[in-house]
Motif scaffolding. Sequence first.
Motif, PDB file in Angstrom:
ATOM      1  N   GLY A  22       0.802  -1.220   0.000  1.00  0.00           N
ATOM      2  CA  GLY A  22       0.000   0.000   0.000  1.00  0.00           C
ATOM      3  C   GLY A  22       0.833   1.266   0.000  1.00  0.00           C
ATOM      4  O   GLY A  22       0.602   2.180  -0.803  1.00  0.00           O
ATOM      5  N   ASP A  23       1.824   1.354   0.884  1.00  0.00           N
ATOM      6  CA  ASP A  23       2.644   2.577   0.977  1.00  0.00           C
ATOM      7  C   ASP A  23       3.459   2.836  -0.286  1.00  0.00           C
ATOM      8  O   ASP A  23       3.492   3.985  -0.779  1.00  0.00           O
ATOM      9  CB  ASP A  23       3.556   2.498   2.204  1.00  0.00           C
ATOM     10  CG  ASP A  23       2.779   2.649   3.510  1.00  0.00           C
ATOM     11  OD1 ASP A  23       1.626   3.137   3.448  1.00  0.00           O
ATOM     12  OD2 ASP A  23       3.309   2.270   4.562  1.00  0.00           O
ATOM     13  N   PRO A  24       4.163   1.838  -0.853  1.00  0.00           N
ATOM     14  CA  PRO A  24       4.875   2.108  -2.114  1.00  0.00           C
ATOM     15  C   PRO A  24       3.964   2.576  -3.234  1.00  0.00           C
ATOM     16  O   PRO A  24       4.305   3.505  -3.977  1.00  0.00           O
ATOM     17  CB  PRO A  24       5.523   0.754  -2.442  1.00  0.00           C
ATOM     18  CG  PRO A  24       5.678   0.074  -1.127  1.00  0.00           C
ATOM     19  CD  PRO A  24       4.484   0.492  -0.333  1.00  0.00           C
ATOM     20  N   LEU A  25       2.777   1.967  -3.354  1.00  0.00           N
ATOM     21  CA  LEU A  25       1.853   2.393  -4.407  1.00  0.00           C
ATOM     22  C   LEU A  25       1.362   3.813  -4.163  1.00  0.00           C
ATOM     23  O   LEU A  25       1.195   4.596  -5.107  1.00  0.00           O
ATOM     24  CB  LEU A  25       0.667   1.429  -4.491  1.00  0.00           C
ATOM     25  CG  LEU A  25       0.932   0.047  -5.083  1.00  0.00           C
ATOM     26  CD1 LEU A  25      -0.352  -0.759  -5.137  1.00  0.00           C
ATOM     27  CD2 LEU A  25       1.541   0.151  -6.475  1.00  0.00           C
ATOM     28  N   THR A  26       1.120   4.160  -2.896  1.00  0.00           N
ATOM     29  CA  THR A  26       0.677   5.518  -2.581  1.00  0.00           C
ATOM     30  C   THR A  26       1.709   6.534  -3.036  1.00  0.00           C
ATOM     31  O   THR A  26       1.376   7.575  -3.631  1.00  0.00           O
ATOM     32  CB  THR A  26       0.431   5.660  -1.073  1.00  0.00           C
ATOM     33  OG1 THR A  26      -0.606   4.744  -0.683  1.00  0.00           O
ATOM     34  CG2 THR A  26       0.006   7.076  -0.720  1.00  0.00           C
TER      35      THR A  26
END
Length: 708
Positions: free
Chosen positions: A433-437
């Motif tokens: 989730g964080d890398p995609l954000t």
Amino acid sequence: MNMDQVMQTFIAESRELLEQMENALLVVAHDGPDAVNAIFRAAHTIKGSAGMFGLDAVVDFTHVAESVLDKVRDGAVAVDDALVALLLGCCDHIGHLVDAVEAGTLDGDETLAVAGAPLVAALQCYLDGEAAPARAAPTAMTVADVGSAGQWHISLRFGSDVLRNGMDPLSFIRYLGQMGTITGIATLADALPAADEFDPESCYLGFEIGFQSSVDKAAIDGVFDFVRDDCQIRILPPENRITEYLAWLDEVPDERERLGEMLVRCGSVTAHELEQALAVQAAGGAAGVPLGEILVGQGAVLPTVVEAALAKQRQAPEPKAAPAENRSIRVDADKLDRLINLVGELIIAGAGANLIARRTQIPELLECTSTLSGLVEEVRDSALQLRMVKIGATFNRFQRVVHDVSREIGKDIRLQVSGEDAELDKTVVEKIGDPLTHLVRNAMDHGIEPADVRLARGKPAQGTVALNAYHDSGSIVIEVSDDGGGLKRERILAKAIERGLVEPGRVLSDKEIFGLIFEPGFSTAEQVTNLSGRGVGMDVVKRNIVALRGSVEIASTEGQGTTVTVRLPLTLAIINGFQVGVGKSVFVIPMDMVEECVEFRDDQERDFIDLRGQPLPFVRLRERFELSGAPVRRQSIVVVRHGSRKAGLVVDSLLGEFQTVIKPLGKVFAGARFLSGSSILGNGDVALILDMAALLTGVESESHAAAA
């Protein structure tokens, strides 16, 4: 009833409803009334559930938001960007209130009230400056007064153990008052015992309630969900509702339905009342009694409504097939993790049993271990499937990110999502989730141009950020693309030369140049913004993806856009692996990446072979890992593919396909290159799992260097 467990259910369901509410708010401009109804239902359900637990802070705040949504449903308030932004803020605040409920700090947290005050004030502006409707105070009345025309008649008889089970009967009545107006209550005390027999922990009261509201019977019945087993409820509709039921039955198409289903659909009977009646019908004492007679006898519906439903039923020619039952249960994630760990240990133990069976060559034992291996493989696949979730839920979270960031930076950007049904392990979903954000925010800030620049370049004023997912060779590929200005190749190269990352005059491919932006602190932004430009983030993105045994690549065309491709394994727990031997060492290659095996003839000093007319670069694992000993006379090449890369691995022996339980290497080996984990073999030895992304990247780089 376990109140802690019920409260956890309320918290989990509230968060799901808030997610639905947020998703509906983000598409309300396109979906119109359907989205508004979904938003209203979510807010109404959260308020109702909170009222049952006496969570007044949640109820009071949600009630004001619900009042505004009611005006939106009636067409009195138009939906615009300002209202959507306000309601999204309200959604966030309700989430904070639910978090406080979980932490047990709701009552004593003054900061929540301060944070919610501006939102309430803004909501009041949509209510024409009037205060939210006050809760009506019930008046005392007689039983005869309750049953007057134009209002619902609710008859309640609480069980004696309702207080012992942690339920307050008055809390349900108070919540009922938030759905409409309680016109009066008659308290029934006929069950009170003599003073010397009175038990202070028992409930002896009943209530006859007059209630005016626009809600339907199912909504009223839903108020008492948490006390269903500790009370008897009878809900009689007002006269105008009976007319509506009859009109609905008259207008419904001639499709043959079961009587109970028809009565539930028209609203005259609730699903719970139908369930009770069917249970009575199935009991031996009521065998053969028509369902309609049972419902009338229980006071759930009037005879005129049943007669109208039966008449309609007789007009229809054929029965309608019953819908398939959708059954699901909630399972704690820790229990699934424990199951996967046990399956992994079972695979290791099974491998040991297979090894012993092959050594002994006992036919019966070989047959048993073969059957056991097949069953273990099925158990493994089923257990892993339990942890597989669709990536669509993760993608939908970015609708809010795009909405908020586009408002912050003053750009008109939409999110385009595809491939939502692609599945992967929940542990991968949680960590991606964080890398995609960061990739999405970076595409919006750096990739998409301002509207005037886009129009000057012949593009639409509205920019597009796209998320796409699909399966490929045992991996899941996630693409984050935009139709913006693209990466400036020459500027990236100049910055890399300036920082000493690239030697002047060195020839690099586009992929290698674009890969430089993943270097720590690398940035070509001319100015720093709240979102990006400090050179912090892209290196963290790559580090997090590599930690998941994944890889990331960038493709870009200046003036047209950029695509970042993230490739991840479907699971981090158990895989099918192809084992190879180099000397005394055993290595594991993910089976989905193996294409074929060919004989290797080392007759020339070169780093590629001719594979059916095409050059195939290869790497000798013995040299790569500096293993001692001389290579055997007949070596093999395992042809592997990872994404668009294809290469060969020179090995001494091919050991075949085995189930592989992935174990982390530990902190001591955290810096080891070309390895993604380890596995325990049946004989207790350790096999190393190859990091194909890093290994093939190294082969590609060496091949380009040799060519240059």
